[in-house]
Design a protein around this motif. Structure first.
Motif, PDB file in Angstrom:
ATOM      1  N   LEU A   1       6.041  10.819  91.060  1.00  0.00           N
ATOM      2  CA  LEU A   1       6.158   9.421  90.675  1.00  0.00           C
ATOM      3  C   LEU A   1       5.075   8.544  91.294  1.00  0.00           C
ATOM      4  O   LEU A   1       4.975   7.358  90.978  1.00  0.00           O
ATOM      5  N   GLY A   2       4.255   9.138  92.145  1.00  0.00           N
ATOM      6  CA  GLY A   2       3.203   8.359  92.780  1.00  0.00           C
ATOM      7  C   GLY A   2       1.896   8.354  92.021  1.00  0.00           C
ATOM      8  O   GLY A   2       0.926   7.730  92.454  1.00  0.00           O
ATOM      9  N   GLN A   3       1.830   9.070  90.874  1.00  0.00           N
ATOM     10  CA  GLN A   3       0.587   9.086  90.110  1.00  0.00           C
ATOM     11  C   GLN A   3       0.872   8.827  88.640  1.00  0.00           C
ATOM     12  O   GLN A   3       1.991   9.029  88.154  1.00  0.00           O
ATOM     13  N   ALA A   4      -0.170   8.363  87.938  1.00  0.00           N
ATOM     14  CA  ALA A   4      -0.040   8.122  86.505  1.00  0.00           C
ATOM     15  C   ALA A   4       0.018   9.456  85.767  1.00  0.00           C
ATOM     16  O   ALA A   4      -0.454  10.478  86.262  1.00  0.00           O
ATOM     17  N   VAL A   5       0.610   9.427  84.577  1.00  0.00           N
ATOM     18  CA  VAL A   5       0.688  10.636  83.762  1.00  0.00           C
ATOM     19  C   VAL A   5      -0.698  10.938  83.189  1.00  0.00           C
ATOM     20  O   VAL A   5      -1.313  10.083  82.551  1.00  0.00           O
ATOM     21  N   ASP A   6      -1.164  12.148  83.439  1.00  0.00           N
ATOM     22  CA  ASP A   6      -2.464  12.593  82.915  1.00  0.00           C
ATOM     23  C   ASP A   6      -2.252  13.098  81.492  1.00  0.00           C
ATOM     24  O   ASP A   6      -1.710  14.179  81.269  1.00  0.00           O
ATOM     25  N   THR A   7      -2.705  12.320  80.499  1.00  0.00           N
ATOM     26  CA  THR A   7      -2.451  12.695  79.105  1.00  0.00           C
ATOM     27  C   THR A   7      -3.194  13.959  78.710  1.00  0.00           C
ATOM     28  O   THR A   7      -2.783  14.646  77.761  1.00  0.00           O
ATOM     29  N   SER A   8      -4.288  14.293  79.402  1.00  0.00           N
ATOM     30  CA  SER A   8      -5.002  15.530  79.068  1.00  0.00           C
ATOM     31  C   SER A   8      -4.139  16.757  79.362  1.00  0.00           C
ATOM     32  O   SER A   8      -4.263  17.792  78.698  1.00  0.00           O
ATOM     33  N   LEU A   9      -3.233  16.632  80.360  1.00  0.00           N
ATOM     34  CA  LEU A   9      -2.330  17.742  80.662  1.00  0.00           C
ATOM     35  C   LEU A   9      -1.307  17.939  79.545  1.00  0.00           C
ATOM     36  O   LEU A   9      -0.882  19.069  79.268  1.00  0.00           O
ATOM     37  N   ILE A  10      -0.899  16.832  78.927  1.00  0.00           N
ATOM     38  CA  ILE A  10       0.023  16.933  77.795  1.00  0.00           C
ATOM     39  C   ILE A  10      -0.653  17.659  76.646  1.00  0.00           C
ATOM     40  O   ILE A  10      -0.082  18.567  76.021  1.00  0.00           O
ATOM     41  N   ARG A  11      -1.888  17.280  76.349  1.00  0.00           N
ATOM     42  CA  ARG A  11      -2.638  17.913  75.267  1.00  0.00           C
ATOM     43  C   ARG A  11      -2.814  19.410  75.534  1.00  0.00           C
ATOM     44  O   ARG A  11      -2.604  20.243  74.641  1.00  0.00           O
ATOM     45  N   THR A  12      -3.186  19.750  76.773  1.00  0.00           N
ATOM     46  CA  THR A  12      -3.402  21.158  77.105  1.00  0.00           C
ATOM     47  C   THR A  12      -2.116  21.961  76.984  1.00  0.00           C
ATOM     48  O   THR A  12      -2.110  23.093  76.490  1.00  0.00           O
ATOM     49  N   ALA A  13      -1.004  21.376  77.418  1.00  0.00           N
ATOM     50  CA  ALA A  13       0.286  22.067  77.310  1.00  0.00           C
ATOM     51  C   ALA A  13       0.658  22.286  75.850  1.00  0.00           C
ATOM     52  O   ALA A  13       1.168  23.351  75.479  1.00  0.00           O
ATOM     53  N   MET A  14       0.404  21.298  74.998  1.00  0.00           N
ATOM     54  CA  MET A  14       0.688  21.437  73.572  1.00  0.00           C
ATOM     55  C   MET A  14      -0.185  22.518  72.940  1.00  0.00           C
ATOM     56  O   MET A  14       0.289  23.339  72.140  1.00  0.00           O
ATOM     57  N   GLU A  15      -1.462  22.523  73.300  1.00  0.00           N
ATOM     58  CA  GLU A  15      -2.395  23.500  72.723  1.00  0.00           C
ATOM     59  C   GLU A  15      -2.037  24.921  73.134  1.00  0.00           C
ATOM     60  O   GLU A  15      -2.007  25.832  72.288  1.00  0.00           O
ATOM     61  N   THR A  16      -1.770  25.115  74.415  1.00  0.00           N
ATOM     62  CA  THR A  16      -1.478  26.477  74.883  1.00  0.00           C
ATOM     63  C   THR A  16      -0.131  26.970  74.354  1.00  0.00           C
ATOM     64  O   THR A  16       0.032  28.167  74.091  1.00  0.00           O
ATOM     65  N   ALA A  17       0.817  26.049  74.177  1.00  0.00           N
ATOM     66  CA  ALA A  17       2.108  26.443  73.607  1.00  0.00           C
ATOM     67  C   ALA A  17       1.939  26.878  72.155  1.00  0.00           C
ATOM     68  O   ALA A  17       2.531  27.876  71.718  1.00  0.00           O
ATOM     69  N   ALA A  18       1.125  26.144  71.403  1.00  0.00           N
ATOM     70  CA  ALA A  18       0.871  26.498  70.008  1.00  0.00           C
ATOM     71  C   ALA A  18       0.140  27.836  69.917  1.00  0.00           C
ATOM     72  O   ALA A  18       0.410  28.644  69.025  1.00  0.00           O
ATOM     73  N   GLU A  19      -0.778  28.081  70.852  1.00  0.00           N
ATOM     74  CA  GLU A  19      -1.539  29.337  70.858  1.00  0.00           C
ATOM     75  C   GLU A  19      -0.628  30.532  71.131  1.00  0.00           C
ATOM     76  O   GLU A  19      -0.757  31.585  70.504  1.00  0.00           O
ATOM     77  N   ALA A  20       0.277  30.373  72.086  1.00  0.00           N
ATOM     78  CA  ALA A  20       1.097  31.504  72.520  1.00  0.00           C
ATOM     79  C   ALA A  20       2.239  31.814  71.568  1.00  0.00           C
ATOM     80  O   ALA A  20       2.707  32.959  71.506  1.00  0.00           O
ATOM     81  N   LEU A  21       2.704  30.805  70.818  1.00  0.00           N
ATOM     82  CA  LEU A  21       3.914  30.977  70.020  1.00  0.00           C
ATOM     83  C   LEU A  21       3.881  32.161  69.053  1.00  0.00           C
ATOM     84  O   LEU A  21       4.838  32.950  69.021  1.00  0.00           O
ATOM     85  N   PRO A  22       2.832  32.322  68.220  1.00  0.00           N
ATOM     86  CA  PRO A  22       2.875  33.455  67.279  1.00  0.00           C
ATOM     87  C   PRO A  22       2.904  34.813  67.965  1.00  0.00           C
ATOM     88  O   PRO A  22       3.537  35.752  67.469  1.00  0.00           O
ATOM     89  N   TYR A  23       2.243  34.932  69.115  1.00  0.00           N
ATOM     90  CA  TYR A  23       2.269  36.207  69.848  1.00  0.00           C
ATOM     91  C   TYR A  23       3.681  36.509  70.336  1.00  0.00           C
ATOM     92  O   TYR A  23       4.169  37.643  70.223  1.00  0.00           O
TER      93      TYR A  23
END
Length: 223
Positions: free
Chosen positions: A34-56
């Motif tokens: 709670l002491g830092q702002a949300v890094d939106t790039s981490l959200i994007r990376t999590a979405m991308e890697t989740a989409a990549e891994a799902l079909p496997y």
């Protein structure tokens, strides 16, 4: 010891799921601090890697009932159909639009990464090599599959423009050409999936794998 299809696919899956787990962990740590702002790039990376891994992960789940070969074949067929029929989302929610784009690009990369796996690897015990098959003649023009104008334009570009599949950075598969009009990436991947074209896997993707027509692709243009 020769690798099997199962070993190779499980290794691929582990690589993508590890990246997904790492991205999700980094995002979770950020969100709970709670002491830092949300890094939106981490959200994007999590979405991308989740989409990549799902079909496997889905293939391995399906394989518990149907076997890996059938599960992989079904996934490749389903993703190809989705890419041909699905359009980019036009939702008023930009996050949903971004997720759709990531899912479509992940599907394209899955198809590229698993191209020819079923032919290159097998889980059956080694047998005596079979006699080399007689060269098959190209199908007669009249017997060639019918193609739409857009599909024919894709085949013509592959024939004439020096089309390559290239991945300059991991997860950024694209189409490049030596000359002329560049065809759509999903159309090139679809032509490869149909057996109308083939990519040269002897060249690394980061350099660019040349795509050429098969005899079927040539016959389609000769109709």
């Amino acid at each position: 010891m020769t690798a099997t299809l199962t070993q190779v696919f499980e290794s691929l899956t582990e690589s993508f799921t590890s990246r997904e787990e790492y991205a999700r962990t980094k995002l979770a740590n950020c969100l709970t601090d709670l002491g830092q702002a949300v890094d939106t790039s981490l959200i994007r990376t999590a979405m991308e890697t989740a989409a990549e891994a799902l079909p496997y992960k889905k293939v391995l789940e399906w394989a518990k009932k149907a076997g890996l070969r059938e599960a992989l074949t079904d996934m490749r067929r389903d993703l190809t159909r989705q890419l041909l029929s699905r359009s980019m989302s036009s939702s008023t929610c930009q996050i949903r639009n971004e997720a759709t784009r990531m899912e479509m690009e992940a599907a394209q990369r899955f198809l590229a990464n698993t191209d020819n796996l079923l032919d290159q690897f097998g889980d059956a015990p080694a047998e005596e090599p079979a006699p080399a098959p007689e060269p098959q003649p190209a199908p007669a023009s009249a017997d060639a599959p019918k193609a739409t104008p857009a599909q024919k334009r894709t085949l013509e570009a592959i024939r004439d423009n020096g089309v390559k599949l290239q991945e300059p950075r991991v997860g950024q598969l694209r189409v490049a050409v030596n000359d002329g009009e560049k065809p759509r990436k999903d159309m090139v991947l679809w032509a490869i999936e149909q057996g109308w074209a083939v990519s040269d896997h002897s060249t690394p993707l980061h350099i660019g794998q040349p795509v050429s027509l098969t005899r079927t692709g040539e016959a389609i243009l000769a109709r």
